[in-house]
Design an enzyme around this catalytic site. Structure first.
Site, short mmCIF file in Angstrom:
data_model
loop_
_atom_site.label_atom_id
_atom_site.label_comp_id
_atom_site.label_asym_id
_atom_site.label_seq_id
_atom_site.Cartn_x
_atom_site.Cartn_y
_atom_site.Cartn_z
N ASP A 137 74.08 42.06 122.74
CA ASP A 137 72.42 41.71 124.51
C ASP A 137 73.33 41.82 125.39
O ASP A 137 71.82 42.27 126.64
CB ASP A 137 71.84 40.38 124.67
N ARG B 165 61.10 37.37 130.51
CA ARG B 165 60.67 37.25 128.89
C ARG B 165 62.35 35.89 129.45
O ARG B 165 62.90 35.50 128.20
CB ARG B 165 61.24 37.85 128.10
N CYS C 189 61.10 42.29 120.67
CA CYS C 189 61.54 43.53 121.16
C CYS C 189 62.27 44.43 120.33
O CYS C 189 62.06 44.66 119.11
CB CYS C 189 63.04 43.21 122.21
N ARG D 265 64.18 45.18 112.30
CA ARG D 265 64.66 43.74 112.19
C ARG D 265 63.78 43.35 110.77
O ARG D 265 61.94 42.46 111.27
CB ARG D 265 64.00 42.90 113.26
N LYS E 139 68.53 30.91 126.86
CA LYS E 139 66.96 31.20 126.06
C LYS E 139 66.84 31.16 125.16
O LYS E 139 66.66 30.58 123.81
CB LYS E 139 66.57 32.24 126.61
N ASN E 140 68.02 31.75 123.65
CA ASN E 140 68.71 31.63 122.77
C ASN E 140 68.93 30.84 122.02
O ASN E 140 69.54 30.47 121.33
CB ASN E 140 69.40 33.35 122.73
#
Ligand code: EPZ
Length: 430
Positions: free
Chosen positions: A317, A409, A126, A131, A22-23
């Site tokens: 993560d 997600r 999230c 952030r 995903k990232n």
């Protein structure tokens, strides 16, 4: 709202195909804004975040065609997506879209580099910390952009003639800000040198793709990246690298439940620190042809202390999942989170399963228990929710994970992958 129902206690045995990351997929998709030619990405995972970004890119004028969605015998998908942005039709990324996913803020880099301006809503994502976006603002300003915050938006304007290469050292490592600088500096005039760059494999994947598109980037994967700007980029074909977080998650699940699982299509060199940590916790991990094999013993988990760090350190993560594993270790372990200040929301949910965890600032103390017991739990963010799945797989009886949209997600067909290996996991729709 969907829920996941798990009946714990089964060992995991079989093969789990690992999806594209995903990232990596998200910044690669955003890179399609940099060229009027077609960028083709292979191995794109089917995830809610990817679908959301497709909508956002569509808004800017990217035509998307999805094909090659082939299911292989082992259950893996190969999804190929073609992205073509002949012209950028809108340089504004609105609040309604950007607030749903932080990575969509990254369109600011290509929009600014190609069109000379961008108006992008401050991001969401999230809820794992404040952030901020100061590093993006400073980095792009170093390339000559004028950056203003106005009504929840960032208005960015490039100098006449475009962004200008510069030397810029990040005061703090940021994956997203490094991605954005790579994209923006690729089309700047002159040479950019980024110091204290993020070294994550997803940065290397983006740099490789940009180079295939005609960019001149060297040093990706180290903390100093040099980008010689070019006047335009072309199309390319690129394969998204395997998801190291999904890989580590399933490796921890096997370490937790016991069993013998081959994680197919992944690459152990992408997560050496995490794999070494799981080994120290007692699982056997070996590299095999096309993937890695994990043998877990389930009831003989050793306590290991970890501290999350930027790559190549232990990834934030995987922190929640590792804490899930440590809840059943024979002894006390400590988990220290240094990347995000609010990434312990899984603690109280793991406690519902019987885990004994106390928090002291950014460190959790986990006293392993001999058994977990199933319970209803609440997913709070993407990685936290999968730690509850891991806990549920090892717990006695039934666990219901609520708010499953967080899992969707970032984990492709999770229940199907686990079920194939003998777990009892099902999605319950209401
Ligand atoms: C990326 O987020 C990942 N997201 C995150 O994965 C991951 O947890 C994170 O990197 C760290 O590895 C994607 O790749 C889409 P950062 P990113 O900028 O880029 C601070 C998941 O679960 N910071 O490296 O947003 C920031 O607050 C997600 O898949 C500033 O202070 O992370 C954090 O403390 C969640 N100012 C630290 O830097 C800024 O301008 C690292 O964040 C930017 C960041």
């Amino acid at each position: 709202m969907d829920r996941i129902r798990i009946v714990g206690g089964n060992r995991l045995n079989g093969v789990i195909p690992i999806s594209g990351a995903k990232n990596a997929a998200l910044p690669l998709m955003i890179a399609s804004l940099l060229t009027s030619d077609t960028l083709t990405l292979e191995n794109v995972p089917h995830l809610a975040d990817v679908e959301q970004l497709l909508r956002i890119l569509g808004n800017h004028g990217v035509d998307v065609s999805v094909n090659g969605r082939r299911e292989h015998q082992d259950g893996s998908y190969a999804r190929t997506i073609h992205f073509t942005c002949r012209t950028i039709v809108d340089t504004t990324a609105p609040y309604e879209l950007v607030s749903k996913m932080r990575a969509s803020f990254w369109v600011i880099g290509p929009l600014l580099a190609r069109e000379g301006r961008a108006r992008v809503s401050l991001p969401g994502g999230c809820a794992i910390g404040t952030r901020p976006v100061d590093l993006f603002i400073e980095g792009l300003a170093a390339l000559g952009a004028q950056m203003e915050i106005d009504g929840g938006y960032i208005n960015a304007t490039a100098p006449k003639g475009g962004l200008i290469g510069a030397h810029y050292t990040f005061p703090k490592v940021s994956v997203g800000a490094t991605h954005v600088m790579l994209m923006a500096a690729s089309l700047a005039r002159g040479t950019t040198v980024i110091g204290n760059a993020a070294r994550e494999p997803e940065i290397v994947d983006l740099a490789n793709c940009l180079n295939a598109m005609g960019a001149r980037i060297s040093g990706a994967g180290t903390s100093t990246i040099t980008i010689e700007g070019v006047s335009s980029l072309s199309g390319a074909r690129h394969r998204v690298l395997p998801d190291r977080i999904e890989t580590g998650t399933y490796a921890m699940a096997v370490a937790m439940t016991g069993g013998d699982v081959t994680l197919q299509g992944t690459d152990g060199t992408l997560l050496e620190t995490a794999l070494e940590t799981i080994r120290r916790a007692g699982a056997e991990i070996t590299m095999v042809d096309g993937g890695i094999r994990v043998i877990g013993h389930g009831d003989d988990i050793r306590p290991v202390d970890i501290v999350t760090e930027p790559f190549p350190g232990f990834p934030t993560d995987l922190q929640a999942q590792f804490m899930g594993l440590m809840t059943r270790a024979k002894g006390v372990s400590h988990v220290t989170e240094t990347i995000f200040e609010n990434r312990f929301m899984h603690v109280q949910e793991l406690a519902r399963l019987g885990a004994k965890i106390s928090l002291n600032g950014q460190t959790a103390r986990i006293e392993g228990v001999s058994r977990l017991k199933g319970a209803p739990v609440m997913a709070t963010d993407l990685r936290a929710s999968v730690s509850l799945v891991i806990g549920g797989l090892a717990a006695e009886g039934e666990t219901i994970v609520n708010r499953v949209y967080h899992l969707d997600r970032g984990f492709e067909r999770l229940e199907e992958k686990l079920t194939r290996c003998g777990a009892i996991v099902e999605r319950v729709s209401e």
